[in-house]
Scaffold this active site. Structure first.
Site, PDB file in Angstrom:
ATOM      1  CD  GLU A 171      -2.584   1.619   2.420  1.00  0.00           C
ATOM      2  OE1 GLU A 171      -3.545   2.391   2.337  1.00  0.00           O
ATOM      3  OE2 GLU A 171      -2.179   1.152   3.503  1.00  0.00           O
ATOM      4  CD  GLU A 176       2.074   8.182   5.403  1.00  0.00           C
ATOM      5  OE1 GLU A 176       1.130   7.769   4.732  1.00  0.00           O
ATOM      6  OE2 GLU A 176       2.504   9.357   5.333  1.00  0.00           O
ATOM      7  CG  ASP A 201      -1.265  13.887  -0.427  1.00  0.00           C
ATOM      8  OD1 ASP A 201      -2.275  13.683   0.265  1.00  0.00           O
ATOM      9  OD2 ASP A 201      -0.104  13.708  -0.003  1.00  0.00           O
ATOM     10  CE  LYS A 253      -3.420  26.931  -4.838  1.00  0.00           C
ATOM     11  NZ  LYS A 253      -2.648  27.452  -3.723  1.00  0.00           N
ATOM     12  CG  ASP A 289     -10.966  13.288  -2.981  1.00  0.00           C
ATOM     13  OD1 ASP A 289      -9.806  12.815  -3.037  1.00  0.00           O
ATOM     14  OD2 ASP A 289     -11.182  14.496  -2.734  1.00  0.00           O
ATOM     15  CB  THR A 348      -8.774   4.280   3.576  1.00  0.00           C
ATOM     16  OG1 THR A 348      -9.430   5.174   2.665  1.00  0.00           O
ATOM     17  CG2 THR A 348      -8.160   3.119   2.809  1.00  0.00           C
TER      18      THR A 348
END
Ligand SMILES: C[S@@+](CC[C@H](N)C(=O)[O-])C[C@H]1O[C@@H](n2cnc3c(N)ncnc32)[C@H](O)[C@@H]1O
Length: 219
Positions: A38, A63, A114, A118, A150, A186
């Site tokens: 992941e 991470e 993320d 912009k 999303d 999640t």
């Protein structure tokens, strides 16, 4: 979580210099179970839940935000998820260096990367031609890359990158740990579902034959 409780990462949270090279199920877990990665594990919700639902699979997360990495590792340790580990690293570095053997992963999960909305920040997005070409070489024949976002604009960018990657689109199946209305379960998916926001999912498979990296993808 109780404020101020000491987080213990050792054992379940690993730094790059503690990894076997190449990373393997045998080297990390002492068995030959399939290995899934992941990217961007956050506080480890998926690692914790999916490793419980599928004890026959080993999971590694990567991470780079230290506090999240520590929270994820501490959670895995407290819940004794012996088939999961979380690595303190930038995912691109893990894919670029020889940490992972080619064709060694059964699935790669990227959930709510993320979006850098912009335009001038788009080059910072993780899912790019080069990263997907590296991901594709690490997938075993028949293994799957799974992405949920999303952000509609990022989703269309991801679709284009995948179309150029040589991977083939396939159905996105919900994870074992997902609840009825979820795809992956999640923290970010739950937050967006509560807010009534749309999410976009995509899965792509590596063919069973050899993988040819598209000429323009790796520099
Ligand atoms: C929006 S959060 C999503 C967390 C989790 N996947 C979820 O769905 O709840 C994105 C996470 O990816 C991590 N991340 C972003 N880019 C990364 C990179 N290149 N390498 C490792 N972690 C990264 C961030 O620190 C953050 O924890």
């Amino acid at each position: 979580m109780r404020k101020g409780r000491e987080l213990v990462a050792s054992g379940y949270g690993l730094r790059l210099d503690q990894l076997p090279r190449p990373i393997s199920s045998q080297g990390l877990f002492g068995n030959e179970r399939p290995l899934e990665l992941e990217i961007g594990s956050g506080t480890g919700t998926l690692l914790t839940r999916e490793s419980e639902c599928r004890p026959d699979v080993n999971f590694i997360g990567v991470e780079y935000t230290k506090r999240y990495w520590r929270l994820a590792a501490d959670r895995l340790r407290r819940q004794r998820r012996d088939n999961a580990r979380v690595i303190d690293a930038e995912a691109g570095e893990l894919l670029r260096e020889d940490y992972l053997e080619d064709a060694s992963l059964q699935a790669i999960h990227i959930y709510f990367p993320d979006p850098w909305p912009k335009r001038r920040h788009h080059p910072r997005r993780f899912v790019q031609r080069e990263s997907v070409a590296r991901i594709a070489t690490k997938l075993a024949p028949g293994a799957t890359l799974r992405i949920v976002t999303d952000h509609e604009g990022y989703y269309h960018h991801i679709e284009k990158v995948i179309a150029a990657s040589g991977l083939s689109r396939t159905t996105f199946e919900p994870l074992s740990a997902a609840r009825d209305d979820e795809l992956v379960g999640t923290n970010f998916e739950r937050k967006y579902l509560r807010e009534g926001r749309a999410v976009y999912a995509l899965a792509a498979k590596r063919a069973t034959g050899p993988y040819a990296v598209p000429k323009t993808s790796l520099t």
